[in-house]
Motif scaffolding. Structure first.
Motif, PDB file in Angstrom:
ATOM      1  N   LEU A  30       0.759  -1.429   0.100  1.00 49.63           N
ATOM      2  CA  LEU A  30       0.005  -0.033  -0.064  1.00 49.63           C
ATOM      3  C   LEU A  30       0.883   1.464   0.135  1.00 49.63           C
ATOM      4  O   LEU A  30       0.649   1.936  -0.887  1.00 49.63           O
ATOM      5  CB  LEU A  30      -0.950   0.039   1.290  1.00 49.63           C
ATOM      6  CG  LEU A  30      -1.897   1.117   1.175  1.00 49.63           C
ATOM      7  CD1 LEU A  30      -2.800   1.162   0.042  1.00 49.63           C
ATOM      8  CD2 LEU A  30      -2.914   1.047   2.539  1.00 49.63           C
ATOM      9  N   GLN A  58     -14.229   2.188 -10.062  1.00 53.10           N
ATOM     10  CA  GLN A  58     -13.985   1.414  -8.554  1.00 53.10           C
ATOM     11  C   GLN A  58     -12.797   1.577  -8.085  1.00 53.10           C
ATOM     12  O   GLN A  58     -12.354   1.628  -6.920  1.00 53.10           O
ATOM     13  CB  GLN A  58     -14.187  -0.273  -9.114  1.00 53.10           C
ATOM     14  CG  GLN A  58     -13.572  -1.104  -7.990  1.00 53.10           C
ATOM     15  CD  GLN A  58     -15.032  -1.743  -7.471  1.00 53.10           C
ATOM     16  OE1 GLN A  58     -15.046  -3.089  -7.695  1.00 53.10           O
ATOM     17  NE2 GLN A  58     -15.987  -1.308  -7.076  1.00 53.10           N
ATOM     18  N   MET A  78     -11.281   6.334  -0.499  1.00 53.30           N
ATOM     19  CA  MET A  78     -11.504   5.785   0.795  1.00 53.30           C
ATOM     20  C   MET A  78     -10.263   5.745   1.534  1.00 53.30           C
ATOM     21  O   MET A  78     -10.414   6.162   2.861  1.00 53.30           O
ATOM     22  CB  MET A  78     -12.010   4.316   0.580  1.00 53.30           C
ATOM     23  CG  MET A  78     -12.812   3.961   1.387  1.00 53.30           C
ATOM     24  SD  MET A  78     -13.613   2.185   0.949  1.00 53.30           S
ATOM     25  CE  MET A  78     -12.285   1.167   0.621  1.00 53.30           C
ATOM     26  N   ARG A 138      -9.590   7.902   5.001  1.00 56.51           N
ATOM     27  CA  ARG A 138      -9.103   7.245   6.277  1.00 56.51           C
ATOM     28  C   ARG A 138      -7.801   7.675   6.833  1.00 56.51           C
ATOM     29  O   ARG A 138      -7.732   7.999   7.895  1.00 56.51           O
ATOM     30  CB  ARG A 138      -8.871   5.641   6.170  1.00 56.51           C
ATOM     31  CG  ARG A 138      -8.045   4.832   7.111  1.00 56.51           C
ATOM     32  CD  ARG A 138      -9.105   4.914   8.233  1.00 56.51           C
ATOM     33  NE  ARG A 138     -10.453   4.180   8.030  1.00 56.51           N
ATOM     34  CZ  ARG A 138     -10.505   2.985   8.154  1.00 56.51           C
ATOM     35  NH1 ARG A 138      -9.645   2.146   8.676  1.00 56.51           N
ATOM     36  NH2 ARG A 138     -12.014   2.312   8.242  1.00 56.51           N
ATOM     37  N   PHE A 139      -6.830   8.096   6.035  1.00 59.29           N
ATOM     38  CA  PHE A 139      -5.434   8.612   6.456  1.00 59.29           C
ATOM     39  C   PHE A 139      -5.902  10.043   6.795  1.00 59.29           C
ATOM     40  O   PHE A 139      -4.870  10.537   7.578  1.00 59.29           O
ATOM     41  CB  PHE A 139      -4.504   8.336   5.624  1.00 59.29           C
ATOM     42  CG  PHE A 139      -4.024   7.100   5.256  1.00 59.29           C
ATOM     43  CD1 PHE A 139      -3.422   6.576   3.876  1.00 59.29           C
ATOM     44  CD2 PHE A 139      -3.868   6.293   6.270  1.00 59.29           C
ATOM     45  CE1 PHE A 139      -2.877   5.260   3.606  1.00 59.29           C
ATOM     46  CE2 PHE A 139      -3.555   4.941   5.994  1.00 59.29           C
ATOM     47  CZ  PHE A 139      -2.974   4.292   4.667  1.00 59.29           C
ATOM     48  N   ARG A 184      -1.694  -4.313  18.247  1.00 57.75           N
ATOM     49  CA  ARG A 184      -2.627  -5.202  18.147  1.00 57.75           C
ATOM     50  C   ARG A 184      -2.112  -6.500  17.690  1.00 57.75           C
ATOM     51  O   ARG A 184      -0.959  -6.338  16.947  1.00 57.75           O
ATOM     52  CB  ARG A 184      -3.799  -4.959  16.775  1.00 57.75           C
ATOM     53  CG  ARG A 184      -4.795  -6.134  16.310  1.00 57.75           C
ATOM     54  CD  ARG A 184      -4.878  -5.863  14.894  1.00 57.75           C
ATOM     55  NE  ARG A 184      -5.734  -4.632  14.748  1.00 57.75           N
ATOM     56  CZ  ARG A 184      -5.765  -3.793  13.656  1.00 57.75           C
ATOM     57  NH1 ARG A 184      -5.230  -4.505  12.630  1.00 57.75           N
ATOM     58  NH2 ARG A 184      -6.245  -2.490  13.394  1.00 57.75           N
ATOM     59  N   ASP A 188      -5.433  -1.758   8.625  1.00 58.59           N
ATOM     60  CA  ASP A 188      -6.862  -1.386   8.318  1.00 58.59           C
ATOM     61  C   ASP A 188      -7.285  -0.940   6.957  1.00 58.59           C
ATOM     62  O   ASP A 188      -8.350  -1.309   6.430  1.00 58.59           O
ATOM     63  CB  ASP A 188      -7.305  -0.117   9.300  1.00 58.59           C
ATOM     64  CG  ASP A 188      -7.454  -0.674  10.811  1.00 58.59           C
ATOM     65  OD1 ASP A 188      -7.395   0.210  11.737  1.00 58.59           O
ATOM     66  OD2 ASP A 188      -7.380  -1.775  10.978  1.00 58.59           O
ATOM     67  N   ALA A 189      -6.465  -0.188   6.436  1.00 57.82           N
ATOM     68  CA  ALA A 189      -6.597   0.271   5.073  1.00 57.82           C
ATOM     69  C   ALA A 189      -6.613  -1.008   4.103  1.00 57.82           C
ATOM     70  O   ALA A 189      -7.652  -0.742   3.056  1.00 57.82           O
ATOM     71  CB  ALA A 189      -5.705   1.498   4.660  1.00 57.82           C
ATOM     72  N   LEU A 190      -5.773  -1.484   4.286  1.00 58.70           N
ATOM     73  CA  LEU A 190      -5.709  -3.035   3.523  1.00 58.70           C
ATOM     74  C   LEU A 190      -7.100  -3.528   3.687  1.00 58.70           C
ATOM     75  O   LEU A 190      -7.696  -4.222   2.478  1.00 58.70           O
ATOM     76  CB  LEU A 190      -4.620  -3.861   3.621  1.00 58.70           C
ATOM     77  CG  LEU A 190      -3.179  -3.142   3.363  1.00 58.70           C
ATOM     78  CD1 LEU A 190      -2.000  -4.003   4.044  1.00 58.70           C
ATOM     79  CD2 LEU A 190      -2.954  -3.192   1.779  1.00 58.70           C
ATOM     80  N   MET A 250     -10.029  -2.633   4.218  1.00 56.63           N
ATOM     81  CA  MET A 250     -11.074  -1.807   3.788  1.00 56.63           C
ATOM     82  C   MET A 250     -11.014  -1.934   2.160  1.00 56.63           C
ATOM     83  O   MET A 250     -12.202  -2.331   1.333  1.00 56.63           O
ATOM     84  CB  MET A 250     -10.603  -0.313   3.829  1.00 56.63           C
ATOM     85  CG  MET A 250     -11.958   0.541   4.067  1.00 56.63           C
ATOM     86  SD  MET A 250     -11.542   2.141   4.812  1.00 56.63           S
ATOM     87  CE  MET A 250     -10.105   2.752   4.012  1.00 56.63           C
ATOM     88  N   ILE A 251      -9.927  -1.927   1.603  1.00 58.54           N
ATOM     89  CA  ILE A 251      -9.765  -2.404   0.116  1.00 58.54           C
ATOM     90  C   ILE A 251     -10.148  -3.747  -0.268  1.00 58.54           C
ATOM     91  O   ILE A 251     -10.887  -3.932  -1.315  1.00 58.54           O
ATOM     92  CB  ILE A 251      -8.143  -1.941  -0.342  1.00 58.54           C
ATOM     93  CG1 ILE A 251      -8.014  -0.493   0.093  1.00 58.54           C
ATOM     94  CG2 ILE A 251      -8.062  -2.236  -1.792  1.00 58.54           C
ATOM     95  CD1 ILE A 251      -6.587  -0.541   0.133  1.00 58.54           C
ATOM     96  N   ARG A 282     -13.880  -3.860  -0.017  1.00 66.81           N
ATOM     97  CA  ARG A 282     -14.853  -2.974  -1.199  1.00 66.81           C
ATOM     98  C   ARG A 282     -14.416  -3.749  -2.355  1.00 66.81           C
ATOM     99  O   ARG A 282     -15.630  -3.994  -3.255  1.00 66.81           O
ATOM    100  CB  ARG A 282     -13.989  -1.703  -1.279  1.00 66.81           C
ATOM    101  CG  ARG A 282     -14.196  -0.832  -2.553  1.00 66.81           C
ATOM    102  CD  ARG A 282     -15.680  -0.519  -2.462  1.00 66.81           C
ATOM    103  NE  ARG A 282     -16.009   0.338  -1.306  1.00 66.81           N
ATOM    104  CZ  ARG A 282     -16.141   1.786  -1.732  1.00 66.81           C
ATOM    105  NH1 ARG A 282     -15.806   2.314  -2.759  1.00 66.81           N
ATOM    106  NH2 ARG A 282     -16.328   2.488  -0.582  1.00 66.81           N
ATOM    107  N   PHE A 283     -13.410  -4.248  -2.898  1.00 65.42           N
ATOM    108  CA  PHE A 283     -13.216  -5.175  -4.089  1.00 65.42           C
ATOM    109  C   PHE A 283     -14.079  -6.421  -3.937  1.00 65.42           C
ATOM    110  O   PHE A 283     -14.357  -7.030  -5.041  1.00 65.42           O
ATOM    111  CB  PHE A 283     -11.839  -5.445  -4.302  1.00 65.42           C
ATOM    112  CG  PHE A 283     -11.211  -4.165  -4.905  1.00 65.42           C
ATOM    113  CD1 PHE A 283      -9.688  -4.057  -4.541  1.00 65.42           C
ATOM    114  CD2 PHE A 283     -11.829  -3.285  -5.655  1.00 65.42           C
ATOM    115  CE1 PHE A 283      -8.970  -2.757  -5.071  1.00 65.42           C
ATOM    116  CE2 PHE A 283     -11.030  -2.061  -5.980  1.00 65.42           C
ATOM    117  CZ  PHE A 283      -9.577  -1.970  -5.819  1.00 65.42           C
TER     118      PHE A 283
END
Lengths: 162, 162
Positions: free
Chosen positions: A3, A109, A116, A120-121, A139, B112-114, B116-117, B120-121
């Motif tokens: 990412l 998409q 998104m 978030r960031f 975590r 978290d972002a990963l 979310m992606i 979505r996909f």
């Protein structure tokens, strides 16, 4: 799929570490050691952050890089955008003339996902991330290791508790 | 920051185009032309999709690549995962021993972002994207070009209307 680029990740780690004492000038070698980065690579990242106004740089024995922005206002997104920007799709990335400035459903998409991620960031500040370190909110992605969650912070120079 | 690798994007474009007529075997050169891809590069992507069971491949003059999965069930995520997987963070990417299998707040944020992606996909199927093409749902990222939104599909071999 990665990412964030290495450079963006180093930038975040440096800023988070420096945010523990924002007004203290830091030498590149100290930031490099604390963030497990190579000095030669890191200095370019820090210069990028300085150009973006996130850090200031001063030469000399008393010099170094200093955090210019308030960690409570500086967002994760701003740090990333200074080094390896997340860009929305403004036109067909394939340069398909018939699409012009429109996005086909597939690229819509992808663009939605980029929006998104940006959002978030933009919602997290460097202070948020630093506070979670302090309260030991690690975590565990797998089984707990013997040292336990708070002890896992010990020995890690990125962690404000060490 | 580029969200999808070129390979993953070519894979999606190929699958979307083939989904117009799922049972029709397609030659690499035809898929390449339709998706604006180089044949030599595309064939490796198609082979990856075949290994993942998304396409089948048959040699010979009547052969080619055929879509094996129902476009209404095949998700965007499955196509991406077959070529350039989005991986969640299972341990500290820096290999910091003190973190072990735990994630510091910065890597939690990235993870978290990963997530979310991925989510979505996983919610979009190839059929969804194809249907939006058919109904002309192009989003204009900038001013409308002279040809207008539905006309923008004309001449684009990826578009089912041509």
């Amino acid at each position: 799929m990665k990412l964030l680029s290495d450079a963006a990740e180093y930038a975040l780690r440096a800023v988070i570490w420096m945010a523990r004492e924002p007004s203290t000038p830091r030498k590149v070698r100290d930031i490099a050691q604390a963030t497990h980065a190579a000095s030669g690579y890191l200095v370019k990242v820090l210069q990028g952050l300085a150009r973006a106004g996130i850090l200031s740089a001063r030469r000399g024995s008393q010099g170094g890089f200093t955090l210019r922005r308030d960690p409570a206002e500086l967002t994760v997104l701003e740090v990333i955008q200074a080094i390896d920007p997340i860009e929305r799709l403004r036109a067909c990335p394939l340069g398909i003339e018939a699409h012009g400035a429109c996005l086909c459903p597939m690229h819509q998409q992808i663009d939605d996902a980029l929006a998104m991620i940006q959002q978030r960031f933009a919602q997290s500040t460097i202070r948020d991330l630093l506070d979670r370190h302090t309260t030991g909110q690690l975590r565990c992605a797998a089984l707990m290791i013997d040292t336990g969650s708070t002890q896992a912070s010990q020995g890690d120079s990125m962690c404000p508790n060490t």
